[in-house]
Design a protein around this motif. Structure first.
Motif, PDB file in Angstrom:
ATOM      1  N   CYS A  33      35.135  53.535  49.937  1.00 25.37           N
ATOM      2  CA  CYS A  33      35.506  52.765  48.763  1.00 25.37           C
ATOM      3  C   CYS A  33      35.166  51.312  49.048  1.00 25.37           C
ATOM      4  O   CYS A  33      35.590  50.754  50.070  1.00 25.37           O
ATOM      5  N   GLN A  50      35.796  47.802  42.005  1.00 25.76           N
ATOM      6  CA  GLN A  50      35.587  48.689  43.134  1.00 25.76           C
ATOM      7  C   GLN A  50      34.677  49.839  42.733  1.00 25.76           C
ATOM      8  O   GLN A  50      34.543  50.162  41.545  1.00 25.76           O
ATOM      9  N   ALA A  97      35.443  44.158  50.592  1.00 26.35           N
ATOM     10  CA  ALA A  97      36.308  44.917  51.480  1.00 26.35           C
ATOM     11  C   ALA A  97      35.946  46.399  51.468  1.00 26.35           C
ATOM     12  O   ALA A  97      35.378  46.892  50.484  1.00 26.35           O
ATOM     13  N   ALA A  99      37.341  50.419  52.261  1.00 28.03           N
ATOM     14  CA  ALA A  99      38.491  51.311  52.407  1.00 28.03           C
ATOM     15  C   ALA A  99      38.011  52.743  52.567  1.00 28.03           C
ATOM     16  O   ALA A  99      36.912  53.086  52.144  1.00 28.03           O
ATOM     17  N   CYS A 102      39.797  55.091  47.529  1.00 25.17           N
ATOM     18  CA  CYS A 102      40.118  54.138  46.477  1.00 25.17           C
ATOM     19  C   CYS A 102      41.441  54.504  45.808  1.00 25.17           C
ATOM     20  O   CYS A 102      41.718  55.666  45.596  1.00 25.17           O
ATOM     21  N   THR A 109      45.350  45.116  48.199  1.00 26.48           N
ATOM     22  CA  THR A 109      44.730  44.669  49.444  1.00 26.48           C
ATOM     23  C   THR A 109      45.086  45.586  50.597  1.00 26.48           C
ATOM     24  O   THR A 109      44.286  45.782  51.511  1.00 26.48           O
ATOM     25  N   THR A 111      45.190  48.706  50.690  1.00 22.18           N
ATOM     26  CA  THR A 111      44.350  49.915  50.726  1.00 22.18           C
ATOM     27  C   THR A 111      43.112  49.702  51.587  1.00 22.18           C
ATOM     28  O   THR A 111      42.560  50.637  52.140  1.00 22.18           O
ATOM     29  N   TYR A 112      42.698  48.447  51.692  1.00 22.87           N
ATOM     30  CA  TYR A 112      41.436  48.116  52.337  1.00 22.87           C
ATOM     31  C   TYR A 112      41.635  47.706  53.794  1.00 22.87           C
ATOM     32  O   TYR A 112      42.539  46.933  54.112  1.00 22.87           O
ATOM     33  N   TRP A 115      37.461  43.508  55.967  1.00 21.81           N
ATOM     34  CA  TRP A 115      37.204  42.411  55.037  1.00 21.81           C
ATOM     35  C   TRP A 115      36.125  41.478  55.551  1.00 21.81           C
ATOM     36  O   TRP A 115      35.982  41.276  56.766  1.00 21.81           O
TER      37      TRP A 115
END
Length: 125
Positions: A33, A50, A97, A99, A102, A109, A111-112, A115
């Motif tokens: 994601c 996203q 970012a 992940a 998703c 933030t 979830t990710y 960065w």
């Protein structure tokens, strides 16, 4: 080690366009994601777009829907954010970012996992 790097920010006039790029290594962008967030001084970082599964699934925050477009080039391990009809309120630092999955209910933030350092976009009249 995962490396995420944004580029393409800068200054633009109201109504103009900017395309941000995000290169990720060593992950394949179509297997994760990928999200774009932005942040202004004194405010929380907000998720704006996203993408997952080579574009089969995308999400846009209402504030950018119809003006921004997220896409990816798997061969280049790159995710893009095309930003059109920019307005002063789009001025922010933009972050890319990564992940594992998703959240389609809300971009958070938390979830990710990985960065970039961010790239500044300034929209002036």
């Amino acid at each position: 080690q995962v490396h995420v790097e944004e580029s393409g920010g800068g200054s633009v006039e109201v109504g103009g366009s900017v395309r941000l790029s995000c290169v990720v290594s060593p992950y394949k962008v179509n297997e994760h994601c990928m999200g774009w967030f932005r942040q202004t001084p004194g405010k929380d970082r907000e998720g704006i777009a996203q993408i997952y599964a080579s574009g089969a699934h995308t999400y846009y925050d209402d504030s950018v829907k119809g003006r921004f477009a997220i896409s990816q080039d798997n061969s280049k391990r790159t995710v893009y954010l095309q930003m059109d009809r920019l307005a002063p309120e789009d001025t922010a630092i933009y972050y890319c970012a990564v992940a594992t999955w998703c959240s389609w209910v809300e971009m958070k933030t938390t979830t990710y996992s990985y960065w970039g350092q961010g790239t500044q976009v300034t929209v002036s009249s």
